[in-house]
Scaffold this active site. Structure first.
Site, PDB file in Angstrom:
ATOM      1  N   SER A  15       0.826  -1.214   0.000  1.00  0.00           N
ATOM      2  CA  SER A  15       0.000   0.000   0.000  1.00  0.00           C
ATOM      3  C   SER A  15       0.857   1.260   0.000  1.00  0.00           C
ATOM      4  O   SER A  15       1.823   1.375   0.750  1.00  0.00           O
ATOM      5  CB  SER A  15      -0.905   0.012   1.233  1.00  0.00           C
ATOM      6  N   LYS A  66     -13.340  -3.949   1.331  1.00  0.00           N
ATOM      7  CA  LYS A  66     -14.155  -2.738   1.132  1.00  0.00           C
ATOM      8  C   LYS A  66     -15.654  -3.001   1.238  1.00  0.00           C
ATOM      9  O   LYS A  66     -16.406  -2.130   1.672  1.00  0.00           O
ATOM     10  CB  LYS A  66     -13.843  -2.107  -0.230  1.00  0.00           C
ATOM     11  N   GLU A  78     -23.757   8.976   2.095  1.00  0.00           N
ATOM     12  CA  GLU A  78     -24.506   8.595   0.887  1.00  0.00           C
ATOM     13  C   GLU A  78     -23.596   7.969  -0.166  1.00  0.00           C
ATOM     14  O   GLU A  78     -23.957   7.008  -0.844  1.00  0.00           O
ATOM     15  CB  GLU A  78     -25.223   9.819   0.285  1.00  0.00           C
ATOM     16  N   ALA A 128     -18.421  -3.441 -14.558  1.00  0.00           N
ATOM     17  CA  ALA A 128     -19.624  -3.226 -13.746  1.00  0.00           C
ATOM     18  C   ALA A 128     -19.457  -3.854 -12.365  1.00  0.00           C
ATOM     19  O   ALA A 128     -20.437  -4.208 -11.712  1.00  0.00           O
ATOM     20  CB  ALA A 128     -20.842  -3.801 -14.463  1.00  0.00           C
ATOM     21  N   GLY A 130     -17.226  -3.664  -8.437  1.00  0.00           N
ATOM     22  CA  GLY A 130     -17.187  -2.709  -7.333  1.00  0.00           C
ATOM     23  C   GLY A 130     -16.561  -1.379  -7.717  1.00  0.00           C
ATOM     24  O   GLY A 130     -17.041  -0.314  -7.291  1.00  0.00           O
ATOM     25  N   ALA A 131     -15.515  -1.408  -8.513  1.00  0.00           N
ATOM     26  CA  ALA A 131     -14.831  -0.164  -8.885  1.00  0.00           C
ATOM     27  C   ALA A 131     -15.736   0.718  -9.736  1.00  0.00           C
ATOM     28  O   ALA A 131     -15.783   1.938  -9.562  1.00  0.00           O
ATOM     29  CB  ALA A 131     -13.534  -0.487  -9.625  1.00  0.00           C
ATOM     30  N   ASN A 151     -20.040  -4.028 -20.120  1.00  0.00           N
ATOM     31  CA  ASN A 151     -19.415  -5.088 -19.321  1.00  0.00           C
ATOM     32  C   ASN A 151     -19.427  -6.407 -20.077  1.00  0.00           C
ATOM     33  O   ASN A 151     -20.263  -6.640 -20.953  1.00  0.00           O
ATOM     34  CB  ASN A 151     -20.166  -5.244 -17.985  1.00  0.00           C
ATOM     35  N   TYR A 217      -2.742   1.019 -12.316  1.00  0.00           N
ATOM     36  CA  TYR A 217      -1.516   1.748 -12.609  1.00  0.00           C
ATOM     37  C   TYR A 217      -0.316   0.848 -12.356  1.00  0.00           C
ATOM     38  O   TYR A 217      -0.409  -0.168 -11.668  1.00  0.00           O
ATOM     39  CB  TYR A 217      -1.401   3.033 -11.773  1.00  0.00           C
TER      40      TYR A 217
END
Ligand code: ATR
Length: 269
Positions: A15, A66, A78, A128, A130-131, A151, A217
């Site tokens: 990370s 996540k 939200e 389509a 989670g990202a 997708n 990346y």
């Protein structure tokens, strides 16, 4: 007392967040430390409870936690609710508040760093999962003309489009080979780049002056970026999104948004 934060994941050694936040803290004069936290795969919730008990003020959440992080929160912002995922936790007054700064970080990279306004534009979102879901509400809030989600599994794109239809911007779901027309902004939110695979869309999706952004990346341009550049698009990888989501999280915690230019100079000299 120095305030404590960390990033929770498994694995976590790679990370970059523990390199980014100390730069933000020094720049804004905030007294905090930011650590790596390896959570066992079956003990994410227990890890969060331990951090709360130890007096941490908040945490970032990364893979693979996540989605699981939604369930540990006592309240969701939200944008975390819409994303169905949490990347930022705030521990305050007995609450665990879940937020998601990934999509806002992506929007900040497109609008501030690339200088491309999203209002009135046609946007193509590839993927389509989670990202992609995390990007949709922040994109919609910029007021684009239309968003097309393409997708590999068409039904997932169609379902995602239905989920975001109530927000008042046209959102359509389709397959890669049925994408119609050209776009101002094309974002690759598939994990295909990891395997060196480009979503098989027509080269004509890149309109004149299009921006193509891959959420992945690395040290080299991704295969998607090479494909897009070969058809005239300006390209970006996901480093900007990474740095900007960190800046948004820092702002959530500390109430001050750091300037990201210094981090970019250090990470990509
Ligand atoms: P993430 O959280 O990174 O979005 P995910 O929820 O597992 O991960 O979603 C992965 C996305 O990448 C999905 O849209 C997936 O397509 P499917 O819904 O058809 O599975 C897409 N994807 C993964 N590998 C791909 C590939 N080789 N080519 C195209 N799309 C791919």
């Amino acid at each position: 007392m120095t305030d404590k934060y960390c990033v929770i994941g498994n694995p976590i050694a790679h990370s970059k967040s523990p390199e980014i936040h100390p730069i933000f803290a020094r720049q804004t004069g905030q007294d905090l430390v930011y650590e790596r936290c390896l959570a066992p795969l079956d003990a994410f919730a227990a890890t969060v409870q331990r951090l709360v008990a130890e007096g941490y003020k908040g945490a970032n959440v990364t893979l693979p936690f996540k989605i699981e992080a939604v369930a540990v929160c006592t309240r969701l912002e939200e944008r975390a609710q819409a994303a169905g995922a949490v990347n930022t936790l705030v521990f305050a007054e007995g609450e665990i508040v879940g937020d998601n700064t990934d999509g806002p970080g992506l929007v900040a990279d497109i609008t501030r760093n690339a200088g491309v306004a999203m209002r009135g534009k046609r946007i193509l979102l590839l993927g389509a999962g989670g990202a992609a879901r995390g990007a949709l509400l922040p994109f919609i809030q910029q007021g684009p003309r239309e968003i097309v989600i393409a997708n590999r599994t068409v039904a997932t794109a169609e379902q995602l489009a239905r989920d975001f239809a109530p927000y008042g911007i046209p959102v359509h779901g389709t397959g890669f080979d049925t994408v119609a027309g050209s776009f101002d902004i094309v974002v690759n939110a598939t994990s295909g780049s990891l395997a060196g695979e480009v979503p098989p869309v027509a080269a004509s999706v890149f309109g004149p002056g299009a921006l193509a952004l891959d959420m992945m990346y690395g040290n080299q341009p991704t295969v998607f970026m090479e494909f897009a550049a070969g058809h005239g698009a300006a390209t970006r990888d996901g480093l900007g999104m990474l740095v900007e989501q960190a800046a948004e999280a820092f702002a959530v915690w500390r109430g001050v948004r750091p300037d990201t230019a210094e981090v970019f100079r250090k990470m990509r000299p």
